[in-house]
Motif scaffolding. Structure first.
Motif, PDB file in Angstrom:
ATOM      1  N   SER A   7       0.791  -1.221   0.131  1.00 12.30           N
ATOM      2  CA  SER A   7      -0.071   0.107   0.092  1.00 12.30           C
ATOM      3  C   SER A   7       0.766   1.399   0.114  1.00 12.30           C
ATOM      4  O   SER A   7       2.079   1.142   0.536  1.00 12.30           O
ATOM      5  CB  SER A   7      -0.846  -0.040   0.986  1.00 12.30           C
ATOM      6  N   SER A   8       0.464   2.428  -0.392  1.00 14.87           N
ATOM      7  CA  SER A   8       1.044   3.474  -0.227  1.00 14.87           C
ATOM      8  C   SER A   8       1.651   4.019   0.854  1.00 14.87           C
ATOM      9  O   SER A   8       2.702   4.418   1.133  1.00 14.87           O
ATOM     10  CB  SER A   8       0.255   4.764  -1.102  1.00 14.87           C
ATOM     11  N   GLU A   9       0.898   3.660   2.082  1.00 12.47           N
ATOM     12  CA  GLU A   9       1.185   3.881   3.473  1.00 12.47           C
ATOM     13  C   GLU A   9       2.430   3.007   3.739  1.00 12.47           C
ATOM     14  O   GLU A   9       3.185   3.706   4.412  1.00 12.47           O
ATOM     15  CB  GLU A   9      -0.161   3.662   4.368  1.00 12.47           C
ATOM     16  N   LYS A  12       5.433   4.497   1.992  1.00 15.51           N
ATOM     17  CA  LYS A  12       6.103   5.463   2.818  1.00 15.51           C
ATOM     18  C   LYS A  12       6.776   5.101   4.093  1.00 15.51           C
ATOM     19  O   LYS A  12       7.732   5.595   4.280  1.00 15.51           O
ATOM     20  CB  LYS A  12       4.735   6.473   3.024  1.00 15.51           C
ATOM     21  N   GLU A 204      12.692   3.553  -5.707  1.00 15.29           N
ATOM     22  CA  GLU A 204      11.563   2.363  -5.341  1.00 15.29           C
ATOM     23  C   GLU A 204      12.054   1.504  -4.333  1.00 15.29           C
ATOM     24  O   GLU A 204      11.380   0.679  -3.990  1.00 15.29           O
ATOM     25  CB  GLU A 204      11.115   1.889  -6.587  1.00 15.29           C
TER      26      GLU A 204
END
Length: 354
Positions: A7-9, A12, A204
């Motif tokens: 997920s993006s969370e 991060k 990435e």
């Protein structure tokens, strides 16, 4: 089976830097899985503020895969259940250890995905006759199934030396989300960071230390290289460490403190001293004095003293504390009392053991 991206969370958090303990294996005196204490360990890591947990890795003991024990899936399942039960309101990564030839690695990756794991730490140990290209093909196959954390394992515990070109190619593999750098060697550590900086996927991939002999310095260092005429910088942002499966609350506090100062141009020289303190505690736990023979019993002994394990038993009965190792752990408690989290564990242990 198509790989499910993080997920993006999670991405991060992974790039900001996390404490990811490599979870050990809690056993009873008759060397059976101690489910109560195994669950308590995961609860401890979550409560301590870890950002993930790595299960089925070296500190979980490779023997869990042997047919007479058959513990790979049960241990992964217990950890996943506890993470899910915690219902956290912050990102948390479940990472499964994956090893063996391609067929075994893919089977383990499929098991991890089925149990809800987010990524696989892919060991390249035990495949010493393989060419670098064969290793890359295996990573590519696993990355089709699960997000991959690459792993540079030190040769003294079953790893091997890989070329700069190998790491550059590995960094280009879609699905590689991080690399754990643990060769215990400055030259080889630089190879990995430079290779990622040269990669088109450098933004990435998150870099994590596994260099138990240099944890604090790894976390404070900015690597800077010239790539196609441009300056490229990269940091090792967190750690995926067996060392951090003990005194985990203090490890979390350490990383948070590092995050506050790692961009400070006037960094205090006191950090160099702190690096040595952490390295010396690691020497007591991981037993380099005896070529790491007592590394797993060493971390068990710390957890036993805290009540998080009943004993130091390993699946292999020959894995025991080395001569003088317990006394070295005594010395770490005496010399560096600010590094242990015994008070935190004592205050919460009964809750974790419910």
């Amino acid at each position: 089976m198509a790989r499910k991206p993080l997920s993006s969370e999670q991405v991060k958090a992974l790039h900001d830097g996390l404490v990811i303990p490599a979870q050990p294996l809690a056993l009873t005196e008759d060397r059976k899985l101690d489910e109560r204490h195994q669950r308590a360990l995961t609860r401890y890591y979550i409560a301590a503020g870890a950002g993930g947990v790595a299960v089925g890795v070296h500190s979980t003991q490779f023997e869990i895969r042997e047919p007479q024990f058959n513990l790979y899936e049960p241990v992964l399942k217990l950890a996943a259940e506890e993470v899910d039960r915690a219902n956290l309101d912050r990102p948390f990564l479940k990472i499964a250890g994956i090893c063996g030839p391609t067929e075994q690695a893919l089977k383990e990756a499929a098991t991890a995905v089925r149990l809800g794991y987010d990524a696989g730490l892919v060991s390249m140990g035990g495949l010493k006759e393989w060419t670098e290209e064969q290793h890359l093909e295996r990573i590519r196959a696993v990355a089709e199934v699960i997000n991959v954390v690459g792993f540079y394992l030190q040769p003294s515990v079953g790893g091997r030396i890989f070329s700069f070109n190998f790491w550059r190619q590995l960094a280009e593999i879609e699905g590689v989300v991080a690399i754990k750098i643990a060769p215990f060697n400055r030259y080889q550590t630089i190879d990995v960071v430079r290779a990622v900086c040269y990669s088109s996927r450098r933004e990435e991939i998150a870099l994590y230390t596994g260099n138990d002999d240099n944890i604090v310095n790894d976390l404070l260092t900015t690597y800077r290289f010239q790539v196609d005429g441009k300056t490229v910088e990269k940091k090792i942002v967190g750690g995926l460490l067996g060392h951090w499966c003990v005194w985990t609350k203090k490890a979390v506090e350490l990383l948070e403190e590092v995050k506050q100062v790692r961009n400070d141009a006037t960094l205090s020289a006191e950090w160099l001293t702190r690096n040595i303190e952490v390295t010396e505690t690691n020497a007591a736990f991981f037993d380099p004095a005896h070529n790491f023979a007592g590394c797993i019993p060493g971390i068990h002994e710390v957890l036993r003293r805290q009540g998080l394990m009943l004993g130091t038993w390993c699946l292999n009965p020959h894995e025991v504390l080395s001569p003088g190792q317990s006394e070295e752990i005594d010395r770490m408690y005496a010399d560096y009392p600010h590094l242990n989290d015994d008070d935190f564990v004592k205050a919460n242990l009964s809750e974790w053991l419910k």
